[in-house]
Design a protein around this motif. Structure first.
Motif, mmCIF file in Angstrom:
data_model
loop_
_atom_site.group_PDB
_atom_site.id
_atom_site.type_symbol
_atom_site.label_atom_id
_atom_site.label_comp_id
_atom_site.label_asym_id
_atom_site.label_seq_id
_atom_site.Cartn_x
_atom_site.Cartn_y
_atom_site.Cartn_z
ATOM 1 N N UNK A 123 0.833 -1.206 0.000
ATOM 2 C CA UNK A 123 0.000 0.000 0.000
ATOM 3 C C UNK A 123 0.865 1.253 0.000
ATOM 4 N N UNK A 124 1.901 1.256 0.820
ATOM 5 C CA UNK A 124 2.782 2.420 0.899
ATOM 6 C C UNK A 124 3.505 2.660 -0.424
ATOM 7 N N UNK A 125 3.997 1.586 -1.050
ATOM 8 C CA UNK A 125 4.695 1.735 -2.330
ATOM 9 C C UNK A 125 3.733 2.210 -3.420
ATOM 10 N N UNK A 126 2.540 1.654 -3.418
ATOM 11 C CA UNK A 126 1.544 2.050 -4.412
ATOM 12 C C UNK A 126 1.231 3.541 -4.304
ATOM 13 N N UNK A 127 0.984 4.014 -3.087
ATOM 14 C CA UNK A 127 0.670 5.428 -2.877
ATOM 15 C C UNK A 127 1.861 6.301 -3.260
ATOM 16 N N UNK A 148 6.482 -3.733 -8.872
ATOM 17 C CA UNK A 148 5.619 -4.728 -8.234
ATOM 18 C C UNK A 148 6.100 -5.181 -6.862
ATOM 19 N N UNK A 149 7.215 -4.668 -6.391
ATOM 20 C CA UNK A 149 7.801 -5.114 -5.124
ATOM 21 C C UNK A 149 6.830 -4.884 -3.970
ATOM 22 N N UNK A 156 -1.146 -5.443 -9.346
ATOM 23 C CA UNK A 156 0.001 -4.701 -9.862
ATOM 24 C C UNK A 156 -0.197 -4.269 -11.309
ATOM 25 N N UNK A 157 -0.842 -5.118 -12.132
ATOM 26 C CA UNK A 157 -1.066 -4.717 -13.517
ATOM 27 C C UNK A 157 -2.073 -3.568 -13.598
ATOM 28 N N UNK A 181 7.132 -12.091 -13.842
ATOM 29 C CA UNK A 181 6.668 -12.755 -15.062
ATOM 30 C C UNK A 181 5.175 -12.563 -15.279
ATOM 31 N N UNK A 182 4.394 -12.579 -14.200
ATOM 32 C CA UNK A 182 2.948 -12.408 -14.324
ATOM 33 C C UNK A 182 2.601 -11.029 -14.885
#
Length: 249
Positions: A123-127, A148-149, A156-157, A181-182
């Motif tokens: 959540x923190x990385x996304x924000x 994506x980490x 993530x996509x 890979x996904x």
């Protein structure tokens, strides 16, 4: 540096102009590698220039969310994370001028204010990455290390899609790196034009970059499963070592 270049002749003026152009664009490149552990703390409310590790994210968000449109765009993506329902983003300020951001989450019939210290790494990385793109100047570039980490694979996509949309709307170039890979398999055929592969040249021990669509047999790799599968079974690495004889239009 460009200011010290002589400008006596037209040629020198042109050289100085191009140097200024390059320097201006280099200054507009933002490198981003959010570190969740660094984000989980109060920060000076006036510290609003986002740093590479995003340790001052709370202050940057506090300033950015004064713009209602940017706040709502951020919340739109955050609400799609696979966690509790997010109602709003709020800020907790101290009397000495420090601030930390928090998400107001709804679980069944109750609400709870969850500050950055209790939010997940993903959540923190996304924000953080969304904030960097939303505050970037038009014409700038944001480079995100390992997008994506720590972010849920299912989402993530979707995050990558939203970043691409915001980048187009705000005229910001976004470069992301990944070993997922996904995520690579999820890219549609028309999106692969922007994908490049970085690999090690064994002869010179240097890194090389090659556009995926410039690889000789890339259609066969897509037919066999996707870019991610090709990376796992090493067919991508084998193809990279072959020189392309002619462009496939």
């Amino acid at each position: 540096m460009a200011g010290k270049v002589r400008r006596d002749t037209e040629e020198e003026k042109k050289t100085a102009s191009w140097m200024e152009h390059v320097i201006r664009h280099l200054k507009n490149i933002r490198m981003l590698d959010p570190v969740p552990s660094a984000i989980r703390d109060y920060v000076r409310i006036s510290d609003t220039e986002l740093r590479q590790n995003c340790d001052n994210l709370s202050a940057v968000l506090n300033e950015m969310c004064k713009n209602t449109a940017k706040k709502e765009r951020l919340l739109k993506v955050v609400r799609e994370l696979p966690e509790n329902s997010v109602e709003d983003i709020e800020f907790i300020e101290t009397q000495i001028g420090d601030v930390i951001f928090a998400l107001r989450e709804k679980c069944f019939d109750s609400e709870e204010l969850v500050d950055a210290r209790r939010l997940s790494d993903g959540t923190l990385r996304c924000i953080a990455v969304l904030t960097a793109v939303l505050i970037g100047e038009p014409g700038s570039m944001v480079m995100i290390e390992e997008l994506d980490n720590g972010i849920h694979p299912v989402r993530v996509y979707k995050l990558a899609e939203q970043l691409a949309d915001i980048g187009r709307e705000r005229n910001i170039d976004i470069i992301i790196t990944t070993h997922n890979a996904a995520l690579l398999n999820a890219y549609k055929k028309d999106e692969l034009i922007g994908v490049s592969v970085v690999y090690r040249d064994k002869e010179r021990s240097t890194s090389k970059i090659k556009s995926f669509v410039e690889i000789d047999n890339f259609p066969a790799m897509l037919a066999a499963g996707g870019l991610g599968d090709a990376m796992i079974d090493e067919s991508l690495l084998s193809a990279l070592k072959q020189s392309k004889k002619a462009k496939d239009y």
